[in-house]
Design a protein around this motif. Structure first.
Motif, PDB file in Angstrom:
ATOM      1  N   GLY A 148       0.781  -1.227   0.000  1.00 30.10           N
ATOM      2  CA  GLY A 148       0.000   0.000   0.000  1.00 30.10           C
ATOM      3  C   GLY A 148       0.813   1.278   0.000  1.00 30.10           C
ATOM      4  O   GLY A 148       0.361   2.304   0.528  1.00 30.10           O
ATOM      5  N   ASP A 150       2.749   4.602  -1.824  1.00 35.15           N
ATOM      6  CA  ASP A 150       2.336   5.557  -2.856  1.00 35.15           C
ATOM      7  C   ASP A 150       3.129   5.410  -4.147  1.00 35.15           C
ATOM      8  O   ASP A 150       2.610   5.684  -5.225  1.00 35.15           O
ATOM      9  CB  ASP A 150       2.503   6.993  -2.352  1.00 35.15           C
ATOM     10  N   ARG A 224      -3.521   3.878  -5.747  1.00 38.03           N
ATOM     11  CA  ARG A 224      -3.578   4.827  -4.639  1.00 38.03           C
ATOM     12  C   ARG A 224      -4.216   6.113  -5.105  1.00 38.03           C
ATOM     13  O   ARG A 224      -3.958   6.575  -6.210  1.00 38.03           O
ATOM     14  CB  ARG A 224      -2.169   5.113  -4.104  1.00 38.03           C
TER      15      ARG A 224
END
Length: 224
Positions: A148, A150, A224
């Motif tokens: 997760g 960026d 994201r």
């Protein structure tokens, strides 16, 4: 831990396919990884920047999932190392390789960092037409998504820059390579891998060919 098996084409044997495995490296791989580094980065690359047992041990201790290698038909053929860090794209501070990687020991790895930073990538010369670097880069993109983050970020050498350094600034050189007006062995490869240029950083490495510059390039997590 990461393991991915695939069949890849041997470019020297008329389409013959062999098995490749991307996986995390472990202590039993260290000696061969050091040999691969020496083959991949001959002089004038500084010998003191090649991996040591202590650095490889630190990678596995601090961020084992970010330390990968690739095998071809059972032979180690390359490696790639990363760490997590916090990075603000609105304020991309200049940095050196030693600063951002803790002199290659990655003890500054931040488990909650928003960015996967590439510490090193190398492929044994005899395998450089096999697409192995792209396969390892894809594994790092998988890691960005799985954890997760960026983005993936790294500073690529610009080994062709010294040939035109008296004519162009490092930023101008990067822009021309990105536009397809010039080719650079490293930056052109990173562009093919989907990386986007962010800018240049000075005094990144003691690197005569790049005039000590490096191109900061990212890949953003599309989820994201």
């Amino acid at each position: 831990m990461y393991t991915k098996e695939m069949l890849i084409t041997d470019p020297d044997q008329s389409g013959k396919r062999v098995k490749a495995v991307v996986r995390n490296y472990v202590a039993a791989d260290y000696e061969e990884l050091i040999r691969i580094q020496a083959e991949s980065f001959p002089p004038p690359y500084p010998e003191e920047l090649l991996w040591s047992h202590e650095q490889l041990t630190s990678h596995v201790q601090h961020y084992p999932v970010g330390a990968i290698c690739i095998e071809v038909d059972g032979e180690l053929a390359g490696s790639m190392t990363s760490l997590r860090m916090q990075w603000d794209p609105a304020h991309p501070a200049s940095h050196t390789w030693a600063e951002v990687t803790d002199d290659g020991y990655i003890r500054n790895h931040n488990p909650d960092g928003n960015t996967l930073y590439i510490v090193d990538l190398c492929v044994r010369p005899k395998y450089r037409k096999w697409g192995l670097a792209q396969l390892m880069m894809q594994a790092m993109y998988h890691l960005v998504i799985a954890q997760g983050m960026d983005r993936l970020l790294g500073a690529g050498r610009m080994p062709g820059y010294h040939l035109v350094a008296d004519q162009l600034s490092a930023q101008e050189y990067l822009e021309q390579v990105a536009a397809g007006e010039r080719r650079d062995p490293v930056i052109s490869f990173l562009l093919r891998c989907g990386r986007m240029p962010v800018g240049v950083t000075a005094d990144y490495l003691d690197d005569e060919e790049s005039c000590n510059y490096a191109a900061l390039m990212e890949w953003q997590n599309p989820f994201r």
